[in-house]
Structures are given as C-alpha cells and as structure tokens.
Design a protein around this motif. Sequence first.
Motif, PDB file in Angstrom:
ATOM      1  N   PRO A  94       0.861  -1.027  -0.002  1.00 41.67           N
ATOM      2  CA  PRO A  94      -0.099   0.128  -0.148  1.00 41.67           C
ATOM      3  C   PRO A  94       0.960   1.702   0.359  1.00 41.67           C
ATOM      4  CG  PRO A  94       0.015  -0.931   2.437  1.00 41.67           C
ATOM      5  CD  PRO A  94       0.910  -2.024   1.405  1.00 41.67           C
ATOM      6  N   VAL A  95       0.671   2.307  -1.009  1.00 40.98           N
ATOM      7  CA  VAL A  95       1.498   3.503  -0.748  1.00 40.98           C
ATOM      8  C   VAL A  95       0.839   4.440  -0.796  1.00 40.98           C
ATOM      9  CG1 VAL A  95       3.117   2.526  -2.441  1.00 40.98           C
ATOM     10  CG2 VAL A  95       0.620   3.411  -3.665  1.00 40.98           C
ATOM     11  N   GLY A  96      -0.723   4.423  -0.923  1.00 38.52           N
ATOM     12  CA  GLY A  96      -2.076   5.848  -0.177  1.00 38.52           C
ATOM     13  C   GLY A  96      -2.792   5.076  -0.235  1.00 38.52           C
ATOM     14  N   THR A  97      -3.756   6.226  -0.340  1.00 38.22           N
ATOM     15  CA  THR A  97      -5.367   6.034   0.519  1.00 38.22           C
ATOM     16  C   THR A  97      -6.121   7.036  -0.914  1.00 38.22           C
ATOM     17  OG1 THR A  97      -5.691   6.890   2.061  1.00 38.22           O
ATOM     18  CG2 THR A  97      -5.177   4.270   2.245  1.00 38.22           C
ATOM     19  N   CYS A  98      -7.620   6.726  -0.675  1.00 34.58           N
ATOM     20  CA  CYS A  98      -8.209   7.889  -1.537  1.00 34.58           C
ATOM     21  C   CYS A  98      -9.741   7.701  -1.604  1.00 34.58           C
ATOM     22  CB  CYS A  98      -8.574   7.300  -3.040  1.00 34.58           C
ATOM     23  SG  CYS A  98      -6.995   8.553  -4.180  1.00 34.58           S
ATOM     24  N   ALA A  99     -10.045   8.790  -0.451  1.00 34.84           N
ATOM     25  CA  ALA A  99     -11.128   8.773   0.301  1.00 34.84           C
ATOM     26  C   ALA A  99     -12.362   8.761  -1.205  1.00 34.84           C
ATOM     27  CB  ALA A  99     -11.644   9.616   1.012  1.00 34.84           C
ATOM     28  N   LEU A 100     -13.751   8.157  -1.147  1.00 30.60           N
ATOM     29  CA  LEU A 100     -14.225   8.340  -2.550  1.00 30.60           C
ATOM     30  C   LEU A 100     -15.040   9.542  -3.160  1.00 30.60           C
ATOM     31  CD1 LEU A 100     -17.349   5.053  -1.624  1.00 30.60           C
ATOM     32  CD2 LEU A 100     -15.173   5.329  -3.728  1.00 30.60           C
ATOM     33  N   SER A 101     -15.062  10.657  -1.255  1.00 30.74           N
ATOM     34  CA  SER A 101     -15.312  11.601  -1.793  1.00 30.74           C
ATOM     35  C   SER A 101     -14.556  12.486  -2.722  1.00 30.74           C
ATOM     36  CB  SER A 101     -15.547  12.625  -0.005  1.00 30.74           C
ATOM     37  OG  SER A 101     -14.601  11.909   0.797  1.00 30.74           O
ATOM     38  N   TRP A 102     -12.719  12.305  -2.344  1.00 31.93           N
ATOM     39  CA  TRP A 102     -11.895  12.762  -3.134  1.00 31.93           C
ATOM     40  C   TRP A 102     -12.419  12.577  -4.458  1.00 31.93           C
ATOM     41  CZ3 TRP A 102      -6.765  11.711   0.604  1.00 31.93           C
ATOM     42  CH2 TRP A 102      -6.856  11.794   1.601  1.00 31.93           C
ATOM     43  N   VAL A 103     -12.433  11.091  -4.671  1.00 35.49           N
ATOM     44  CA  VAL A 103     -12.744  10.309  -6.011  1.00 35.49           C
ATOM     45  C   VAL A 103     -13.732  11.234  -6.869  1.00 35.49           C
ATOM     46  CG1 VAL A 103     -12.903   8.333  -7.401  1.00 35.49           C
ATOM     47  CG2 VAL A 103     -11.044   8.305  -5.479  1.00 35.49           C
ATOM     48  N   LEU A 104     -14.999  11.429  -5.977  1.00 34.87           N
ATOM     49  CA  LEU A 104     -16.095  11.904  -7.148  1.00 34.87           C
ATOM     50  C   LEU A 104     -15.993  13.400  -7.188  1.00 34.87           C
ATOM     51  CD1 LEU A 104     -19.247  10.421  -4.812  1.00 34.87           C
ATOM     52  CD2 LEU A 104     -17.594  10.183  -7.251  1.00 34.87           C
ATOM     53  N   ARG A 105     -15.097  14.275  -6.565  1.00 36.69           N
ATOM     54  CA  ARG A 105     -14.557  15.799  -6.595  1.00 36.69           C
ATOM     55  C   ARG A 105     -13.277  15.980  -7.774  1.00 36.69           C
ATOM     56  NH1 ARG A 105     -14.890  18.224  -1.169  1.00 36.69           N
ATOM     57  NH2 ARG A 105     -14.290  16.424  -0.531  1.00 36.69           N
ATOM     58  N   ALA A 106     -12.707  14.966  -8.006  1.00 34.24           N
ATOM     59  CA  ALA A 106     -11.438  14.964  -8.758  1.00 34.24           C
ATOM     60  C   ALA A 106     -11.880  14.811 -10.299  1.00 34.24           C
ATOM     61  CB  ALA A 106     -10.409  14.398  -8.294  1.00 34.24           C
ATOM     62  N   PRO A 107     -11.330  15.757 -11.068  1.00 32.01           N
ATOM     63  CA  PRO A 107     -11.173  15.655 -12.746  1.00 32.01           C
ATOM     64  C   PRO A 107     -10.799  14.342 -13.035  1.00 32.01           C
ATOM     65  CG  PRO A 107     -10.429  17.768 -11.785  1.00 32.01           C
ATOM     66  CD  PRO A 107     -10.232  17.188 -10.791  1.00 32.01           C
ATOM     67  N   ARG A 108     -11.541  13.699 -14.015  1.00 30.66           N
ATOM     68  CA  ARG A 108     -11.163  12.052 -14.477  1.00 30.66           C
ATOM     69  C   ARG A 108      -9.676  12.355 -15.007  1.00 30.66           C
ATOM     70  NH1 ARG A 108     -15.390   9.052 -16.136  1.00 30.66           N
ATOM     71  NH2 ARG A 108     -13.524   7.968 -17.365  1.00 30.66           N
ATOM     72  N   ALA A 109      -9.035  13.614 -15.435  1.00 34.88           N
ATOM     73  CA  ALA A 109      -7.844  13.429 -15.860  1.00 34.88           C
ATOM     74  C   ALA A 109      -6.648  12.903 -14.918  1.00 34.88           C
ATOM     75  CB  ALA A 109      -7.334  14.232 -16.656  1.00 34.88           C
ATOM     76  N   ILE A 110      -6.529  13.700 -14.484  1.00 30.40           N
ATOM     77  CA  ILE A 110      -6.264  13.284 -12.709  1.00 30.40           C
ATOM     78  C   ILE A 110      -5.531  12.029 -12.239  1.00 30.40           C
ATOM     79  CG2 ILE A 110      -4.994  14.271 -10.270  1.00 30.40           C
ATOM     80  CD1 ILE A 110      -7.577  16.642 -10.490  1.00 30.40           C
ATOM     81  N   ALA A 111      -3.712  11.824 -11.871  1.00 32.26           N
ATOM     82  CA  ALA A 111      -3.326  10.451 -12.071  1.00 32.26           C
ATOM     83  C   ALA A 111      -4.429  11.142 -10.320  1.00 32.26           C
ATOM     84  CB  ALA A 111      -2.001  10.494 -11.787  1.00 32.26           C
ATOM     85  N   LEU A 112      -3.817   9.201 -10.035  1.00 37.14           N
ATOM     86  CA  LEU A 112      -4.214   9.248  -8.479  1.00 37.14           C
ATOM     87  C   LEU A 112      -2.621   9.650  -7.637  1.00 37.14           C
ATOM     88  CD1 LEU A 112      -6.029   5.473  -8.158  1.00 37.14           C
ATOM     89  CD2 LEU A 112      -7.481   7.587  -8.437  1.00 37.14           C
ATOM     90  N   ALA A 113      -1.807   9.683  -8.686  1.00 44.20           N
ATOM     91  CA  ALA A 113      -0.450   9.812  -7.216  1.00 44.20           C
ATOM     92  C   ALA A 113      -0.977  10.964  -7.036  1.00 44.20           C
ATOM     93  CB  ALA A 113       0.617   9.460  -7.884  1.00 44.20           C
ATOM     94  N   ASP A 114      -1.910  12.183  -7.931  1.00 46.36           N
ATOM     95  CA  ASP A 114      -1.745  13.670  -7.712  1.00 46.36           C
ATOM     96  C   ASP A 114      -2.876  13.122  -6.492  1.00 46.36           C
ATOM     97  OD1 ASP A 114       0.232  13.751  -9.592  1.00 46.36           O
ATOM     98  OD2 ASP A 114      -0.820  14.049 -10.609  1.00 46.36           O
ATOM     99  N   VAL A 115      -3.791  12.341  -6.243  1.00 49.43           N
ATOM    100  CA  VAL A 115      -5.037  12.958  -5.064  1.00 49.43           C
ATOM    101  C   VAL A 115      -4.956  12.495  -4.003  1.00 49.43           C
ATOM    102  CG1 VAL A 115      -6.122  14.472  -7.342  1.00 49.43           C
ATOM    103  CG2 VAL A 115      -6.391  11.938  -6.219  1.00 49.43           C
TER     104      VAL A 115
END
Length: 483
Positions: free
Chosen positions: A216-237
Amino acid sequence: MSESNRPLDEDGILLAREPEEEARPDDRIDDERMDEENTLKPEFVRSVEDALDEGDVKAVYELVEPLHPADIADLLELFERDERYQLAAAITDLMTSEVVAELNDYVRETMMEALPPEAVAQIVDQLETDDAVQLIEDLDEEDQRAVLAEIEIEDRIAIQSALAYPEETAGRLMSRDFVAVPEHLTVGDLIDYLRDGRDLPDEFYEIFVVDEKHHPVGTCALSWVLRAPRAIALADVMKRDQTLIPVTLDQEEVGLMFQKYNLISAAVVDENERLVGQMTVDDVVHIISEEAGEDALLMSGAGEGDINEPIREAYSARVRWLVANLGTALVASLIIALFGAAIEKLVALAILMPIVASIGGNAGTQTMAVTVRAIATNQLTRSNTRRILMREMRVALLNGVTIAVLIGLATGAIFTPMLGGVIALAMVINVVIAGLAGVLVPVAFDRLDQDPAVASSVFVTMITDSMGFFAFLGLAVASGIVG
C-alpha cells in the motif's frame, strides 16, 4: 413509480425519485415489542414463549418476523437452550447471517453445534469473512473441518488463512473485502473500474492504492474521487501518509491506533508489507467495547463474566481467584493475631480496625483502576511511570490527610484523643501505601507481560488490609494506649 412515468427536468433529465413513505420496522414494533430502553418487553417474550409451548409455529413466526436481526438475536439469548432450538426451528428463514453474527458467542457456539455441517456452511457463505471466522473458530476441530469441507474453495482458503493467525489479532479480525488499485491509474480509470462493479465489496468508503508488489502506497476517500477531474492521476490526489496495521497486532492495540489517529479504516499488511485486508471503525467499536468489559471483569476475578457461560466454566474461572483471595486474607489475619493481646485489652481497636482496612482498600482500588486504564490506553508507559507514581502519591497523601482529620476527630470525641491521633496517623499511612500499591502492582504485572487487570485487585487488597492492620495496631501498641 416506473422509469417511464418519472418526471423530467427542463433539460430532459430524469428527476430524482422521491422517497416513498414506508413504515419503518422500528416504528411498527416500538409500542408492542420494545420498551423505551430499546429492549424486548417481558410480556412480548412471554407471548413468544406461550406460542412455543402451544406448538403454534405460525403465531411464533408472526410475532418475531417484524424484529430487527439484532433483536431476534437478543430474543434467542433470553431463552434456555432447548427453547432456543424450538424458536430457531419455528423461524428458520428468519435465521439469517445477520442474526447469527449478532448472537452471543456461547449461544452461537451451542446453536451451531446442533446444526449439521451443511447448514452451518450455508450460514457461513452469507457472512463476511471476519464474521465467518468468528463463527467457525468457536467450533471444535472436527466440526471445523466438516464445515469447511462444505464451503466453496475460495472462501475456505480465506477462512483457513485467518484461522492461522493468533486469536484477537488483526489477522483474525480483518476484512478481506476491500478495493485496491494500481497507482498508475487516473481518477477516470478508477471511476470506470468502480462502475463496472465486478468483484467489489457491497460497501466501501476508502480505496487503497498499491504498487506492483501489492504494497500500500496511499489511500483515496470516495469523496475525493468523486470531486476530482477524470484526467488527474491517482498519485496526485491520494493520501500517502497512512497508518498500516501489522497482521499480528493485538486487537487492543488496533483499537488504540484507531482512537489515536481518528481512523475510519486502515490497511492490514503481512510480514512482507503486502496488503492483505482492512480494519474498519465498526470492527473497532466492537473491540473497544469487548476490551473495556474484559478488563472490568478481570479486575473482579469474574472470568469472562458472560451470563451465557456454562456453569462449570464460570465456576472454574471465579473459584481460583477466591482461593487466592483466601490465601491473601490469611496474611491479614496473621497480622491481627500478632496483636491479639492488645485487642483484648482495648475493645476499641477491634471496633476501629475495619474502618482502616475499608478506607485503604477503597483508595487502593481507585488508584488501581486509574492505573490499569492508563496502561490499557498507553497513557502510562516506561517513560512516565515515575511521574505518574509521584502524582498518585500526592493524591493519596491529600486523601489520607482529609480522611485522617475526620476519623481522628470522631474517634477522639468518642474514645480518647490519643486513640484519635493513632487512627489518624494509621489512616494516612495506609492510604499512601494503597496509592503506592495501586500503581506498582499493575505496573509490575505489565512489565512481566501479564494482563495488569487479571489479579491486581487480589494483591492490592492484601497489601492495604495487611498494612492497615499493622500500622494501626502497631502504632496503638507503640503509643502506650494499650496497657
């Protein structure tokens, strides 16, 4: 309302479906079945029992059907063993995995033992892995093998893997249902993957991001995913700072980590730092409740203290500490015997002795409870033991002086001023010793890698009683008030 009949907005998009008014189960049953404390009413329980006695299976079913699974579990626990089997047989299709998961450990164990392996396997198939493990671990080895043989190979491997870890560790308690994705994905890739919905848990709140070795190198809350633009890499959010739980970590330490870092969920990793599961806050709430109750019962020497525990096991757990307490009580009796002649000459000593012992015992219990809790929550460690000890000694001294003044004045007025001074000084000594014992005994058990709640009360009581009698009777003799 069908999709074709739902209204459209001005852009031709379906409007959100309006919630339909439905009677909640709780609303239907509060008055007739549940009291204001959210427990089953005695008259309702009696009505179920009467229907069982009359063999009216239909009536039993109609009475129980509206209940929440947790309340059905409570109802089963209120009956004797044979009646539980009758009730379970009468409400077979209501005996869902949710009901089984809510049952008391002892009740669940006896009920599972009465069912054939294939029936238990059907229940296990409906449970989350952690709940399935909790159910199977209570069975004996032969029954475990029979049940596991009836389970699908994938679930069987997961359960056997969990059973390989020690009891009350993260490996036993973790959920193997989680969402993990590689770090090279974009937010759009992740959303498309989630919408595809294949092999995903029914409910999840956090997504774990892993590298090529499944670390595991990181986590993403669903709230972040839903608000982030599609083109952004997961590594950046994604959030790179995360709390990792070793698979062998004790459940009590898991609870403390969740409390300390305000976690909702956390990744569980094996000895190679690979992601193997997750712990969620609902698991931890159960752990905290269980550990708190366990410590309170251990301090009293009552074993597990479960009212559904078999009588033989309850007897075995409690009697050994009563025998130990008998031995420590003999120490106090021997000290009293040393001053037998003095007590015979001055009856007031016998009248006042229980007061000294009682106050000392209560003071020791207070300090011991604070110390055990501080150890359990990691507030008391090797680095601050000395400071905590000095703090409790100051508290004990203030308490001792306060009680000493009160008992000294009362004793002086009733008996003699000299005796009042003796009991006042003895009270100060005993309360201070009680404070010292209340800290040092649990700390000593902890340093020996023993649960400080297990037998601290027995030894603290012995010390306060013995030292209280010794101080009071010794000072009485030394002062010369006993001729």
